[in-house]
Every structure is written in structure tokens, then in C-alpha cells.
Design a protein around this motif. Structure first.
Motif, PDB file in Angstrom:
ATOM      1  N   VAL A   4       0.868  -1.179   0.000  1.00 39.60           N
ATOM      2  CA  VAL A   4       0.000   0.000   0.000  1.00 39.60           C
ATOM      3  C   VAL A   4       0.905   1.229   0.000  1.00 39.60           C
ATOM      4  O   VAL A   4       1.552   1.518   0.993  1.00 39.60           O
ATOM      5  N   THR A   5       0.934   1.927  -1.128  1.00 41.77           N
ATOM      6  CA  THR A   5       1.754   3.125  -1.250  1.00 41.77           C
ATOM      7  C   THR A   5       0.842   4.320  -1.421  1.00 41.77           C
ATOM      8  O   THR A   5       0.089   4.402  -2.386  1.00 41.77           O
ATOM      9  N   ARG A   6       0.889   5.227  -0.437  1.00 36.03           N
ATOM     10  CA  ARG A   6       0.079   6.441  -0.509  1.00 36.03           C
ATOM     11  C   ARG A   6       0.952   7.567  -1.038  1.00 36.03           C
ATOM     12  O   ARG A   6       2.105   7.696  -0.664  1.00 36.03           O
ATOM     13  N   LEU A   7       0.361   8.382  -1.908  1.00 40.42           N
ATOM     14  CA  LEU A   7       1.079   9.478  -2.546  1.00 40.42           C
ATOM     15  C   LEU A   7       0.238  10.740  -2.466  1.00 40.42           C
ATOM     16  O   LEU A   7      -0.979  10.674  -2.426  1.00 40.42           O
ATOM     17  N   ARG A   8       0.911  11.900  -2.462  1.00 44.31           N
ATOM     18  CA  ARG A   8       0.188  13.171  -2.373  1.00 44.31           C
ATOM     19  C   ARG A   8       0.658  14.106  -3.485  1.00 44.31           C
ATOM     20  O   ARG A   8       1.845  14.267  -3.715  1.00 44.31           O
ATOM     21  N   THR A   9      -0.318  14.716  -4.168  1.00 40.56           N
ATOM     22  CA  THR A   9      -0.005  15.737  -5.167  1.00 40.56           C
ATOM     23  C   THR A   9      -0.066  17.111  -4.501  1.00 40.56           C
ATOM     24  O   THR A   9      -0.730  17.270  -3.473  1.00 40.56           O
ATOM     25  N   GLY A  39      -2.318  -8.864  -8.289  1.00 45.89           N
ATOM     26  CA  GLY A  39      -3.351  -7.884  -8.623  1.00 45.89           C
ATOM     27  C   GLY A  39      -2.996  -6.520  -8.084  1.00 45.89           C
ATOM     28  O   GLY A  39      -2.025  -6.358  -7.348  1.00 45.89           O
ATOM     29  N   GLY A  40      -3.801  -5.517  -8.454  1.00 44.06           N
ATOM     30  CA  GLY A  40      -3.536  -4.181  -7.952  1.00 44.06           C
ATOM     31  C   GLY A  40      -4.571  -3.175  -8.406  1.00 44.06           C
ATOM     32  O   GLY A  40      -5.384  -3.451  -9.284  1.00 44.06           O
ATOM     33  N   ASP A  41      -4.529  -2.000  -7.772  1.00 43.90           N
ATOM     34  CA  ASP A  41      -5.464  -0.920  -8.068  1.00 43.90           C
ATOM     35  C   ASP A  41      -4.800   0.426  -7.816  1.00 43.90           C
ATOM     36  O   ASP A  41      -3.877   0.544  -7.013  1.00 43.90           O
ATOM     37  N   VAL A  42      -5.339   1.443  -8.480  1.00 46.01           N
ATOM     38  CA  VAL A  42      -4.996   2.833  -8.209  1.00 46.01           C
ATOM     39  C   VAL A  42      -6.262   3.481  -7.672  1.00 46.01           C
ATOM     40  O   VAL A  42      -7.357   3.240  -8.186  1.00 46.01           O
ATOM     41  N   GLY A  43      -6.130   4.290  -6.626  1.00 48.74           N
ATOM     42  CA  GLY A  43      -7.293   4.970  -6.074  1.00 48.74           C
ATOM     43  C   GLY A  43      -6.972   6.384  -5.652  1.00 48.74           C
ATOM     44  O   GLY A  43      -5.811   6.751  -5.494  1.00 48.74           O
ATOM     45  N   ARG A  44      -8.026   7.168  -5.490  1.00 45.13           N
ATOM     46  CA  ARG A  44      -7.904   8.541  -4.976  1.00 45.13           C
ATOM     47  C   ARG A  44      -8.848   8.698  -3.813  1.00 45.13           C
ATOM     48  O   ARG A  44      -9.992   8.248  -3.854  1.00 45.13           O
ATOM     49  N   ASN A  45      -8.390   9.344  -2.766  1.00 40.04           N
ATOM     50  CA  ASN A  45      -9.172   9.517  -1.553  1.00 40.04           C
ATOM     51  C   ASN A  45     -10.406  10.370  -1.823  1.00 40.04           C
ATOM     52  O   ASN A  45     -10.314  11.415  -2.471  1.00 40.04           O
ATOM     53  N   VAL A  46     -11.541   9.936  -1.312  1.00 40.08           N
ATOM     54  CA  VAL A  46     -12.794  10.657  -1.562  1.00 40.08           C
ATOM     55  C   VAL A  46     -12.909  11.944  -0.737  1.00 40.08           C
ATOM     56  O   VAL A  46     -13.625  12.865  -1.133  1.00 40.08           O
ATOM     57  N   ASP A  47     -12.226  12.010   0.390  1.00 38.47           N
ATOM     58  CA  ASP A  47     -12.292  13.208   1.233  1.00 38.47           C
ATOM     59  C   ASP A  47     -11.160  14.192   0.966  1.00 38.47           C
ATOM     60  O   ASP A  47     -11.298  15.376   1.227  1.00 38.47           O
ATOM     61  N   ASP A  48     -10.034  13.686   0.480  1.00 37.67           N
ATOM     62  CA  ASP A  48      -8.868  14.521   0.197  1.00 37.67           C
ATOM     63  C   ASP A  48      -8.345  14.150  -1.191  1.00 37.67           C
ATOM     64  O   ASP A  48      -7.552  13.226  -1.330  1.00 37.67           O
ATOM     65  N   PRO A  49      -8.786  14.842  -2.242  1.00 37.02           N
ATOM     66  CA  PRO A  49      -8.415  14.467  -3.602  1.00 37.02           C
ATOM     67  C   PRO A  49      -6.934  14.624  -3.936  1.00 37.02           C
ATOM     68  O   PRO A  49      -6.504  14.229  -5.010  1.00 37.02           O
ATOM     69  N   THR A  50      -6.145  15.170  -3.020  1.00 35.12           N
ATOM     70  CA  THR A  50      -4.701  15.233  -3.261  1.00 35.12           C
ATOM     71  C   THR A  50      -4.007  13.953  -2.824  1.00 35.12           C
ATOM     72  O   THR A  50      -2.819  13.782  -3.068  1.00 35.12           O
ATOM     73  N   LEU A  51      -4.744  13.045  -2.166  1.00 37.30           N
ATOM     74  CA  LEU A  51      -4.175  11.802  -1.643  1.00 37.30           C
ATOM     75  C   LEU A  51      -4.551  10.630  -2.549  1.00 37.30           C
ATOM     76  O   LEU A  51      -5.728  10.384  -2.807  1.00 37.30           O
ATOM     77  N   TRP A  52      -3.538   9.922  -3.042  1.00 32.56           N
ATOM     78  CA  TRP A  52      -3.700   8.803  -3.968  1.00 32.56           C
ATOM     79  C   TRP A  52      -3.132   7.543  -3.341  1.00 32.56           C
ATOM     80  O   TRP A  52      -2.333   7.607  -2.403  1.00 32.56           O
ATOM     81  N   VAL A  53      -3.508   6.391  -3.871  1.00 32.04           N
ATOM     82  CA  VAL A  53      -2.971   5.124  -3.375  1.00 32.04           C
ATOM     83  C   VAL A  53      -2.724   4.178  -4.546  1.00 32.04           C
ATOM     84  O   VAL A  53      -3.501   4.130  -5.496  1.00 32.04           O
ATOM     85  N   LEU A  54      -1.614   3.469  -4.462  1.00 33.67           N
ATOM     86  CA  LEU A  54      -1.302   2.386  -5.378  1.00 33.67           C
ATOM     87  C   LEU A  54      -1.228   1.133  -4.510  1.00 33.67           C
ATOM     88  O   LEU A  54      -0.377   1.045  -3.624  1.00 33.67           O
TER      89      LEU A  54
END
Length: 109
Positions: A4-9, A39-54
């Protein structure tokens, strides 16, 4: 194993968001072609759109590390990690009846 890798723009930077999104989707395609991929997914946080996850799943930690250490991993995925939050990202999957990893030094000396 689960990664779980969280990233921020940068906040409110549409160009950076678009670039990170494209980069993460490309990273997912690159990793999916590597041995040990589950398997895997890319996601974006619903409350903070600057926070992403791979999130990715692997047969074992070695498969994951080899995928990141590949030529494609070094060229296309590692540069995205400038946006990664500094936190542990690799997790063992907990299943009934399995032994969990024990905390101990990984090297001798």
C-alpha cells in the motif's frame, strides 16, 4: 503480500494530479507484467483528492522487490515515489492458521 503506497499531489494543481494519475496507471501496467504479480489498483481519496494510493498484491516480497528493481521499475515507477508518503508500505496478508512474520534484524553483524 500486500503493498500500500500512498502518494500526495500538490494541492489544487490539476496538471500534477493528471500527471500522477497517468503515471500510476502506467506503473500498474508495468507491474502487472512482472512475475509474481497477483493484482492491484490505483485509487484517490474521496475526502482529500490530493491523496492517492497504489495497492498491489504479490506472491512474495522477492517478486515485489524484483519488479521495482527492474529497468522499467527504475525508469517509470521510482520517479513517482517523490510523491509517496514516508511510511511503511509492505504488509503480509493475514490468513487463518498461518504464522506471522517475527520482528528481528534482517542482517547479521
Amino acid at each position: 503480500m500486500l503493498v500500500v503506497t500512498r502518494l500526495r499531489t500538490p494541492s489544487s494543481d490539476a496538471a500534477a494530479e493528471s500527471e500522477l494519475r497517468a503515471g500510476l496507471l502506467q506503473a500498474l501496467d508495468i507491474l502487472a507484467a512482472k512475475p509474481g504479480w497477483v493484482g492491484g489498483d490505483v485509487g484517490r481519496n474521496v475526502d482529500d483528492p490530493t491523496l492517492w494510493v497504489l495497492t498491489t498484491r504479490w506472491e512474495n516480497v522477492g517478486s515485489y522487490r524484483r519488479a521495482l528493481g527492474s529497468y522499467e521499475g527504475k525508469m517509470h515507477i521510482q520517479p513517482l515515489m517523490v510523491h509517496a508518503l514516508d511510511e511503511p508500505s509492505a504488509y503480509e496478508v493475514v490468513e487463518e492458521g498461518t504464522d506471522l512474520n517475527q520482528a528481528h534484524p534482517r542482517s547479521i553483524g
